[in-house]
Design an enzyme around this catalytic site. Structure first.
Site, PDB file in Angstrom:
ATOM      1  N   ARG A 186      -6.068  16.266   2.986  1.00  0.00           N
ATOM      2  CA  ARG A 186      -4.916  14.577   3.113  1.00  0.00           C
ATOM      3  C   ARG A 186      -3.610  15.997   3.269  1.00  0.00           C
ATOM      4  O   ARG A 186      -2.925  14.980   2.569  1.00  0.00           O
ATOM      5  CB  ARG A 186      -5.479  14.127   2.654  1.00  0.00           C
ATOM      6  CG  ARG A 186      -4.875  13.063   3.527  1.00  0.00           C
ATOM      7  CD  ARG A 186      -4.881  11.758   2.974  1.00  0.00           C
ATOM      8  NE  ARG A 186      -3.699  10.287   3.639  1.00  0.00           N
ATOM      9  CZ  ARG A 186      -3.630   9.145   3.470  1.00  0.00           C
ATOM     10  NH1 ARG A 186      -3.484   9.094   2.058  1.00  0.00           N
ATOM     11  NH2 ARG A 186      -3.141   8.579   4.374  1.00  0.00           N
TER      12      ARG A 186
ATOM     13  N   ASP B 107       0.662  -0.743   0.094  1.00  0.00           N
ATOM     14  CA  ASP B 107      -0.166   0.048   0.022  1.00  0.00           C
ATOM     15  C   ASP B 107       1.015   1.166  -0.187  1.00  0.00           C
ATOM     16  O   ASP B 107       1.836   1.075  -0.305  1.00  0.00           O
ATOM     17  CB  ASP B 107      -1.169  -0.283   1.306  1.00  0.00           C
ATOM     18  CG  ASP B 107      -2.315   0.785   0.546  1.00  0.00           C
ATOM     19  OD1 ASP B 107      -2.389   1.797   1.244  1.00  0.00           O
ATOM     20  OD2 ASP B 107      -3.237   0.392   0.747  1.00  0.00           O
ATOM     21  N   ASP B 108       0.319   1.951   0.626  1.00  0.00           N
ATOM     22  CA  ASP B 108       1.131   3.685   0.053  1.00  0.00           C
ATOM     23  C   ASP B 108       2.371   3.539   1.675  1.00  0.00           C
ATOM     24  O   ASP B 108       2.419   3.264   2.089  1.00  0.00           O
ATOM     25  CB  ASP B 108      -0.616   4.778   1.241  1.00  0.00           C
ATOM     26  CG  ASP B 108       0.155   5.952   0.933  1.00  0.00           C
ATOM     27  OD1 ASP B 108       0.918   6.287   0.892  1.00  0.00           O
ATOM     28  OD2 ASP B 108      -0.906   7.105   1.298  1.00  0.00           O
TER      29      ASP B 108
ATOM     30  N   LYS C 296      -4.015  -0.954  -6.473  1.00  0.00           N
ATOM     31  CA  LYS C 296      -4.682  -0.576  -5.997  1.00  0.00           C
ATOM     32  C   LYS C 296      -5.314   0.935  -6.011  1.00  0.00           C
ATOM     33  O   LYS C 296      -4.361   1.794  -5.831  1.00  0.00           O
ATOM     34  CB  LYS C 296      -5.128  -0.465  -4.191  1.00  0.00           C
ATOM     35  CG  LYS C 296      -5.825  -0.320  -3.171  1.00  0.00           C
ATOM     36  CD  LYS C 296      -5.824   0.426  -1.720  1.00  0.00           C
ATOM     37  CE  LYS C 296      -6.593   0.482  -1.084  1.00  0.00           C
ATOM     38  NZ  LYS C 296      -5.972   0.091   0.367  1.00  0.00           N
TER      39      LYS C 296
ATOM     40  N   ASP D 126      -5.881   4.896  -5.510  1.00  0.00           N
ATOM     41  CA  ASP D 126      -7.157   5.271  -4.478  1.00  0.00           C
ATOM     42  C   ASP D 126      -6.196   6.607  -5.088  1.00  0.00           C
ATOM     43  O   ASP D 126      -5.912   7.646  -6.282  1.00  0.00           O
ATOM     44  CB  ASP D 126      -5.544   5.327  -3.915  1.00  0.00           C
ATOM     45  CG  ASP D 126      -6.418   5.773  -2.449  1.00  0.00           C
ATOM     46  OD1 ASP D 126      -7.696   6.178  -1.793  1.00  0.00           O
ATOM     47  OD2 ASP D 126      -5.873   5.192  -1.046  1.00  0.00           O
ATOM     48  N   MET D 127      -8.082   7.755  -4.366  1.00  0.00           N
ATOM     49  CA  MET D 127      -8.333   8.982  -4.215  1.00  0.00           C
ATOM     50  C   MET D 127      -8.944   9.611  -3.290  1.00  0.00           C
ATOM     51  O   MET D 127      -9.357   9.115  -2.497  1.00  0.00           O
ATOM     52  CB  MET D 127      -9.131   9.011  -6.034  1.00  0.00           C
ATOM     53  CG  MET D 127      -9.323  10.518  -6.251  1.00  0.00           C
ATOM     54  SD  MET D 127     -10.323  11.462  -5.292  1.00  0.00           S
ATOM     55  CE  MET D 127     -10.562  12.732  -6.724  1.00  0.00           C
ATOM     56  N   ASN D 128      -7.673  10.585  -2.620  1.00  0.00           N
ATOM     57  CA  ASN D 128      -8.025  10.228  -0.801  1.00  0.00           C
ATOM     58  C   ASN D 128      -8.367  11.891  -0.892  1.00  0.00           C
ATOM     59  O   ASN D 128      -8.434  12.418  -0.399  1.00  0.00           O
ATOM     60  CB  ASN D 128      -6.778   9.960  -0.394  1.00  0.00           C
ATOM     61  CG  ASN D 128      -6.925   8.424  -0.009  1.00  0.00           C
ATOM     62  OD1 ASN D 128      -8.067   8.016   0.637  1.00  0.00           O
ATOM     63  ND2 ASN D 128      -5.800   8.446  -0.743  1.00  0.00           N
TER      64      ASN D 128
ATOM     65  N   ASP E 272     -12.687   1.976   4.425  1.00  0.00           N
ATOM     66  CA  ASP E 272     -11.430   2.220   5.484  1.00  0.00           C
ATOM     67  C   ASP E 272     -12.057   1.362   6.406  1.00  0.00           C
ATOM     68  O   ASP E 272     -11.512   1.129   7.613  1.00  0.00           O
ATOM     69  CB  ASP E 272     -11.236   3.373   5.422  1.00  0.00           C
ATOM     70  CG  ASP E 272      -9.934   4.064   4.380  1.00  0.00           C
ATOM     71  OD1 ASP E 272      -9.871   3.118   3.199  1.00  0.00           O
ATOM     72  OD2 ASP E 272      -9.364   5.369   4.585  1.00  0.00           O
TER      73      ASP E 272
HETATM   74  C1  DGJ Z   1      -6.999   5.518   1.600  1.00  0.00           C
HETATM   75  C2  DGJ Z   1      -7.664   3.979   1.393  1.00  0.00           C
HETATM   76  O1  DGJ Z   1      -8.605   4.104   1.290  1.00  0.00           O
HETATM   77  C3  DGJ Z   1      -6.559   3.066   2.698  1.00  0.00           C
HETATM   78  O2  DGJ Z   1      -6.695   1.393   1.951  1.00  0.00           O
HETATM   79  C4  DGJ Z   1      -5.205   3.169   2.049  1.00  0.00           C
HETATM   80  O3  DGJ Z   1      -4.564   3.370   1.030  1.00  0.00           O
HETATM   81  C5  DGJ Z   1      -5.288   4.983   2.669  1.00  0.00           C
HETATM   82  N1  DGJ Z   1      -5.465   5.696   2.505  1.00  0.00           N
HETATM   83  C6  DGJ Z   1      -3.303   5.107   2.311  1.00  0.00           C
HETATM   84  O4  DGJ Z   1      -2.834   6.010   2.337  1.00  0.00           O
END
Ligand code: DGJ
Length: 788
Positions: free
Chosen positions: A446, A369-370, A479, A481-483, A549
């Site tokens: 974030r 992951d990240d 994976k 992602d987009m946070n 999450d």
């Molecule tokens: C948000 C994701 O939903 C998590 O599962 C994880 O990948 C984090 N970002 C990592 O920054």
């Protein structure tokens, strides 16, 4: 029969169990006569037409020549302002001097076998064979201006799902501005409906909200730039007496990942109007002379068998006509993701240790992951710098991937390509690629900013960089992602800002389609801070999405339960994580965390290297069980057997003829000393005989606290070393339930489950559930000979 036109201007589209009936009315407007249970092919449909014999007080008649036609009381397929319909218009277009009055009437229609690919849309439904669908296309023309509105209806025959989109063509010499163009409008002749929406926020996505439609408008949607966890584009309309298994309902959805809006309106005349499409807020699309604009596709189904019926249709539609590619029907691997085990703090050795532990219990795919790139040791930096951090992964990403592959695991990698950190090399070289307004202090989410995917140069760069990441990491899984959500909407490219959001979504789909077609074997999982972009647009490219999450089992009964209304199990990423849970601090037993996650695409997101022998064995058995029934769990028919808000969550997956089923029985809070509990499976086939078995679950003896000697076969002194060893290592078996049962008994009477532990003794026949506890039951058809 799927299509028909008759001499009275009535046009019908049928599916296996539904009919959609449109009439070209006396004024040339398209009226909806009926949408519901399938009507006979020879039925006289004229009785469905509205009777127009008197005027309406203060009503606006359509024209001097048509004094009894009141648009406000009609069920219309589309609607515009200015001609007497005072409900929310589906089409709002500004032309000369800002005028908005338009009047679309019938020009022509045609039927097309199958589902054409509509240019102007990147994410759209599809039919592999022409026989799977029939498309009906209407052309409507404004009474005065050469503006054409094309309405596309595709009926997917087997799953009873209708998809609609609109195309607006500007045939005038001037440019016009589209302020609003709904993808779908469905007017219903009465408004006695409960509106069911799927609402929430981060870590509590898609909880079910149900309220009766009263006078006025319920407006749902998103202005976040993504479809969002606030309100999913899926909406159900249920009759007040509709339950999971009986009664009428409609289910709607939208093939779109950006700003959307759903309107549910009860008019003063008691009609209901549903609309969905791009959210008109911050939307203004300039259409030059000769150009056209296509809306995203909206989706609707009708069910006479309760909300499960509508969900079954939607699930079949998503699996067959939205998800595509290598992984469409391929069983998805059990994964282990390092995020909650390490967060940003890991080394190559630590990752390998986790991967070995994962392999040991039967995991098939390890996901990094990240935190593997740039200087990414926390979330303040490095998004955009997609090269490996060799301080953490000393031998590089290819070597790590090779080592993980050598263990017999697939390798997956996390990326967040739509983002840029201010502290990044990418920002240093391309500050204008970040979505922010020059001269204005930008808002932030974030600690990061959005990359301007409306720009082709940005998209080309990201496609190039991601191609390199996927190639170097030899990724089997990605994976994506987009946070963060949008603020400070602006593009340095000079596009009109009313077009920004839609152009972003189309840019995103462009990037997805380029990468997905370049890497057809990669299993992509969408993610946006969990489930902040869980929609049909994403599923056109990525067959599964990280649901939330929050992987706390009880929370997941709500989140997965809500998500299951519109999305099949095969699309929901579901992980077993640590207890206490990292989002809720709730303690839940290991088996129940698995039982809930098993109704999704299973993963583990915890430190598997820290398990003791007993825990490890339990996880091994869970994964073996999941693999054995994975086809049924991921692609079987899913049913909710309990209503929201009850103390129990019961879900079921079944194969098509109900000869095999798996049932989850989850208890929220433990109420001691309750009477006999019954598990009824209304879907069991009365003519079948079944074998009913509980999945063997382990209960750590520790859970009994000071009652240890009540359940232990030998006496154990409290406080001693032995007690600690026993606490850590001894597991008891909870309720080994097994019987042969006739299908009619199971369907009409139900099985009496073994009693729950309530302090009056313990044997292998006692079910130990406690708070947030659960059981899984396997029910399989047996032949009579076996029975006798
Ligand atoms: C948000 C994701 O939903 C998590 O599962 C994880 O990948 C984090 N970002 C990592 O920054």
């Amino acid at each position: 029969m799927t299509k028909a036109t008759d001499s009275s201007g009535i046009i019908r589209l049928d599916s296996r169990r539904t009919s959609y009936i449109i009439r070209v009315g006396e004024t040339g407007h398209l009226e909806n006569l009926y949408y519901g249970r399938k009507l006979r092919a020879d039925s006289d449909l004229n009785a469905l037409a509205q009777k127009r014999v008197i005027g309406i007080g203060t009503g606006v008649a359509y024209s001097e020549r048509k004094p009894l036609v009141f648009m406000d009381t009609m069920c219309l397929e589309t609607s515009t302002p200015g001609k007497g319909d005072f409900r929310t218009p589906a089409v709002q277009v500004e032309y000369a001097n800002g005028m908005t009055t338009l009047d679309f009437t019938y020009r022509s229609h045609r039927f097309i076998e199958g589902k054409p690919n509509f240019p102007g849309l990147i994410a759209q439904s599809y039919a592999k064979k022409p026989s799977e669908a029939t498309t009906l296309q209407f052309q409507l023309l404004d009474k005065t201006l050469p503006i054409v509105l094309t309405l596309n209806y595709t009926m997917f025959t087997e799953c009873d799902v209708l998809v609609r989109s609109c195309i607006l063509t500007n045939g005038t010499k001037e440019k016009i501005v589209i302020r609003n163009l709904a993808s779908l409008q469905l007017d219903l002749p009465d408004a006695d409906w409960n509106v069911v929406s799927f609402d929430g926020a981060w870590a509590r996505e898609r909880s079910v909200t149900r309220r009766h439609l009263e006078e006025g408008i319920i407006e749902l949607g998103s202005t976040c730039g993504v479809s969002s966890a606030f309100h999913n584009p899926a909406v159900f309309l249920e009759r007040p007496d509709c339950t999971t298994s009986r009664g009428e309902c409609y289910a709607f959805n939208l093939v779109y990942s950006g700003n959307h809006r759903e309107i549910i309106e009860k008019s003063p005349f008691g009609l209901a109007r549903f609309q969905s499409g791009i959210n008109p807020q911050d939307f203004a699309w300039t259409l030059e002379s000769g150009k056209e604009f296509t809306t995203p596709e909206a989706v609707v189904t009708y069910s006479a068998t309760g909300s499960n019926g509508a969900s079954t249709n939607m699930h079949a539609f998503v699996n067959t006509h939205i998800v595509r590619g290598t992984w469409q029907y391929r069983e998805r691997p059990v994964l282990c993701n390092n995020w909650e085990a390490t967060y940003f703090n890991f080394s190559e050795n630590r990752i390998l240790e986790l991967a070995r532990a994962a392999k040991d219990v039967g995991v098939e795919l390890f996901v990094l992951d990240d935190g593997w790139f740039g200087q990414r040791n926390d979330d303040t930096t490095s998004l955009g710098d997609w090269y490996v951090n060799t301080k953490k992964l000393t031998s590089g990403i290819t070597h790590l991937s090779n080592q993980i592959h050598a263990m017999g695991l697939m390798f997956g990698i996390w990326v967040e390509p739509e983002m840029i950190s201010r502290r990044s090399l990418l920002f240093d070289s391309h500050p204008d690629w970040a979505v922010m307004i020059p001269g204005r202090d930008p808002s932030v989410g974030r600690n990061q900013f959005i990359l301007d995917f409306t720009r082709k140069d940005v998209r080309d760069y990201i496609v190039k960089v991601m191609t390199e990441v996927f190639r170097l990491s030899k990724a089997d899984y990605v994976k994506w992602d987009m946070n963060r959500i949008f603020s400070d909407f602006y593009s340095a490219s000079g596009i009109r800002m009313g077009e920004f959001f839609h152009r972003y979504v189309m840019g995103l789909y462009d990037v997805f389609s380029r990468l997905v077609s370049a890497f057809p074997e990669i299993l992509f999982e969408g993610c946006a801070s969990g489930g902040n972009r869980f929609d049909l647009g994403i599923l056109c490219f990525m067959p599964q999405i990280w649901t939330s999450d929050n992987s706390d089992a009880f929370s997941r009964t709500v989140i997965q339960g809500g998500t299951s209304y519109a999305y099949p199990v095969s699309t929901m990423g579901a992980h077993v994580s640590a207890s206490p849970n990292h989002q809720t601090l709730r303690k839940t037993d290991n088996e129940s965390r698995f039982n809930v996650a098993a109704f999704g695409v299973l993963g583990y997101e915890m430190d598997l290297s820290a398990l003791n022998m007993q825990q490890k064995q339990a996880v091994k058995e869970q994964i073996a069980f999941y693999k054995k029934y994975r086809g049924l769990l991921q692609f079987g028919r899913f049913y909710r057997l309990s209503e929201e808000g009850s103390n129990r969550t019961r879900w079921m997956v079944a194969n098509t003829d109900f000869s095999e089923m798996l049932v989850l029985d989850f208890q929220t809070l433990n109420r001691p000393n309750i009477g006999p509990e019954v598990l009824r499976i209304p879907f069991a086939r009365p003519d079948f005989d079944y074998e009913f078995t509980s999945r063997i679950q382990k209960v750590p003896i520790r859970d009994f606290g000071s009652l240890i000697n009540m359940v232990s076969p030998v006496t154990i002194k409290s406080g001693g070393k032995l007690r600690k060893v026993i606490d850590d290592n001894v597991m008891l078996t909870s309720s080994d339930e097994h019987c042969i049962v006739s299908g009619d008994v199971l369907a009409y009477g139900g099985i009496r489950l073994n009693p729950q532990f309530c302090g009056t003794g313990f044997t292998q026949d006692v079910r130990v559930l406690g708070d947030f506890g659960s059981r899984l039951y396997h029910i399989v058809r047996i032949k009579k000979e076996v029975r006798n």
